[in-house]
Design a protein around this motif. Structure first.
Motif, PDB file in Angstrom:
ATOM      1  N   PHE A 101      12.999   0.360  10.655  1.00  0.00           N
ATOM      2  CA  PHE A 101      11.825   0.911   9.898  1.00  0.00           C
ATOM      3  C   PHE A 101      10.759   1.057  10.883  1.00  0.00           C
ATOM      4  O   PHE A 101      10.116   2.167   9.935  1.00  0.00           O
ATOM      5  N   THR A 102      10.890   0.695  11.598  1.00  0.00           N
ATOM      6  CA  THR A 102       9.481   1.054  13.142  1.00  0.00           C
ATOM      7  C   THR A 102       9.932   2.498  13.181  1.00  0.00           C
ATOM      8  O   THR A 102       9.059   3.468  13.472  1.00  0.00           O
ATOM      9  N   VAL A 103      10.826   2.451  13.405  1.00  0.00           N
ATOM     10  CA  VAL A 103      11.550   3.990  14.403  1.00  0.00           C
ATOM     11  C   VAL A 103      11.249   5.364  12.768  1.00  0.00           C
ATOM     12  O   VAL A 103      10.789   6.511  12.561  1.00  0.00           O
ATOM     13  N   LEU A 104      11.443   4.659  11.633  1.00  0.00           N
ATOM     14  CA  LEU A 104      11.397   5.630  10.119  1.00  0.00           C
ATOM     15  C   LEU A 104      10.256   5.725  10.592  1.00  0.00           C
ATOM     16  O   LEU A 104       8.991   6.906   9.852  1.00  0.00           O
ATOM     17  N   ILE A 151      -3.931   5.704   9.156  1.00  0.00           N
ATOM     18  CA  ILE A 151      -4.511   4.734  10.268  1.00  0.00           C
ATOM     19  C   ILE A 151      -3.772   3.308   9.979  1.00  0.00           C
ATOM     20  O   ILE A 151      -3.255   2.492  11.042  1.00  0.00           O
ATOM     21  N   THR A 152      -2.984   3.560   8.879  1.00  0.00           N
ATOM     22  CA  THR A 152      -2.372   2.398   7.915  1.00  0.00           C
ATOM     23  C   THR A 152      -1.102   2.573   8.303  1.00  0.00           C
ATOM     24  O   THR A 152      -0.141   1.525   8.656  1.00  0.00           O
ATOM     25  N   HIS A 153      -0.586   3.982   8.601  1.00  0.00           N
ATOM     26  CA  HIS A 153       0.784   3.961   9.294  1.00  0.00           C
ATOM     27  C   HIS A 153       0.642   3.113  11.019  1.00  0.00           C
ATOM     28  O   HIS A 153       1.661   2.493  11.334  1.00  0.00           O
ATOM     29  N   ILE A 154      -0.406   3.921  11.315  1.00  0.00           N
ATOM     30  CA  ILE A 154      -0.668   3.460  12.966  1.00  0.00           C
ATOM     31  C   ILE A 154      -0.332   1.888  12.736  1.00  0.00           C
ATOM     32  O   ILE A 154       0.413   1.110  14.269  1.00  0.00           O
ATOM     33  N   VAL A 155      -1.016   0.775  11.998  1.00  0.00           N
ATOM     34  CA  VAL A 155      -1.277  -0.583  12.349  1.00  0.00           C
ATOM     35  C   VAL A 155      -0.043  -0.980  11.843  1.00  0.00           C
ATOM     36  O   VAL A 155       0.234  -1.884  12.051  1.00  0.00           O
ATOM     37  N   VAL A 195       0.628  -1.338  -0.083  1.00  0.00           N
ATOM     38  CA  VAL A 195      -0.010  -0.450  -0.197  1.00  0.00           C
ATOM     39  C   VAL A 195       0.622   0.984  -0.327  1.00  0.00           C
ATOM     40  O   VAL A 195       0.657   1.851  -0.978  1.00  0.00           O
ATOM     41  N   PHE A 196       2.023   0.877   0.610  1.00  0.00           N
ATOM     42  CA  PHE A 196       2.695   2.243   1.328  1.00  0.00           C
ATOM     43  C   PHE A 196       3.630   2.344  -0.557  1.00  0.00           C
ATOM     44  O   PHE A 196       3.683   3.893  -0.695  1.00  0.00           O
TER      45      PHE A 196
END
Length: 240
Positions: free
Chosen positions: A86-89, A216-220, A20-21
Motif C-alpha cells: 500500500f505504501t509503495v502504491l 499533503i494527504t498523500h505525504i501524511v 478521505v481517499f
C-alpha cells in the motif's frame, strides 16, 4: 501497553486517511460519470482531447476507491506485506500526480494552442456534419460563447459574415446573419476556448488548493504507513 495504544491510534488515523481517499474516489467517479452523461454532445466538438477526459477521471476514481479499501484492509489485518505494498502504491500515485501537475503547468500554452486548433478544425465541419453542428450549438448556448477565440473565427469558415444562431445573446431565427453589417450587439463576443481558460484562471486558487491538499494527504499517509511498519516490526520482534 503503551506501544499497543500507539499502534491503535496509528491504525485509526490511517483508517481516517483512507476514508478521505475513499470519499475522493467516489467524488471523482461521480464527476467523471456526470460529465460523460451531461456533456456527451459537447465532447464531440473536441473529441480528440475531451472525450477521453471524463473516462480517465472515472477510472482514476475507481483506482483511488479500491486503493483506499486495500489500505483499510492492510491496516485492520496488520499485514506487514499489505502495508508495504500500500505504501509503495501511494508513493507511485503521489509521483504520478506531481508529474501530471508539473506537465500541465509547463505545457499549458501548448495545450491551449492545441485545443484552439482542434476547435477551429471542427468549426470547418459545422455546415457538413449534423452531429458537429448540434454539438457546437449546444456548447455555444451553454457557455454563452462564439467561436474558438472570438466570434470572428466563424468568418474563416463557409459561414462568411455569418455566425450560428447559437452565438446570439437573444436567440431567434437568423439572428447571426450578416453580422458585420447588422452589428454585434446581440452576439457573444468571447470564444469558447478563451472562456474556459478564463474560468480556470478565475478558479486557479481553488484548483491548486485541492491539488495541494491531496498531495499533503498523500505525504501524511505515506509517513504514517512507515510509522505503522516500524511499530509492527517492533511488536513482531517483541513476541519472539
Amino acid at each position: 501497553m503503551v506501544k499497543s495504544r500507539q499502534l491503535l491510534w496509528i491504525k485509526l488515523f490511517l483508517c481516517l486517511l483512507n476514508s478521505v481517499f475513499w470519499i475522493s474516489g467516489i467524488v471523482l467517479m461521480c464527476v467523471g460519470g456526470s460529465v460523460q452523461l451531461n456533456f456527451y454532445d459537447v465532447s464531440v466538438v473536441v473529441k480528440e482531447i475531451s472525450s477521453g477526459a471524463p473516462t480517465v477521471l472515472f477510472a482514476t476514481g475507481i483506482l483511488i476507491f479500491f486503493l483506499s479499501l486495500f489500505g483499510c484492509m492492510a491496516v485492520l489485518l496488520e499485514s506487514k506485506i499489505m502495508v508495504q505494498l500500500f505504501t509503495v502504491l501511494m508513493i507511485i500515485m503521489f509521483f504520478v500526480e506531481v508529474g501530471v501537475g508539473i506537465s500541465a503547468y509547463v505545457y499549458r500554452g501548448l495545450v491551449h494552442n492545441t485545443v484552439v486548433n482542434l476547435f477551429l478544425k471542427t468549426m470547418q465541419k459545422y455546415s457538413t456534419e449534423p452531429e458537429i453542428k448540434s454539438s457546437m450549438d449546444h456548447l455555444q448556448e451553454m457557455l454563452d460563447c462564439c467561436g474558438a477565440t472570438d466570434f470572428t473565427d466563424w468568418f474563416n469558415t463557409s459561414l462568411v459574415n455569418v455566425v450560428p444562431d447559437s452565438c446570439c445573446i437573444e436567440m431567434k431565427y437568423n439572428c447571426g446573419f450578416d453580422v458585420e453589417v447588422s452589428g454585434q450587439k446581440n452576439i457573444n463576443m468571447q470564444g469558447c476556448v478563451v472562456k474556459l481558460q478564463n474560468w480556470i484562471q478565475d478558479h486557479h486558487l481553488l484548483i491548486g488548493g485541492v491539488g495541494v491538499g491531496l498531495g499533503i494527504t498523500h505525504i501524511v499517509g505515506m509517513t504514517v504507513c512507515c510509522i505503522l511498519l516500524h511499530q509492527l516490526k517492533e511488536e513482531y520482534e517483541g513476541m519472539r
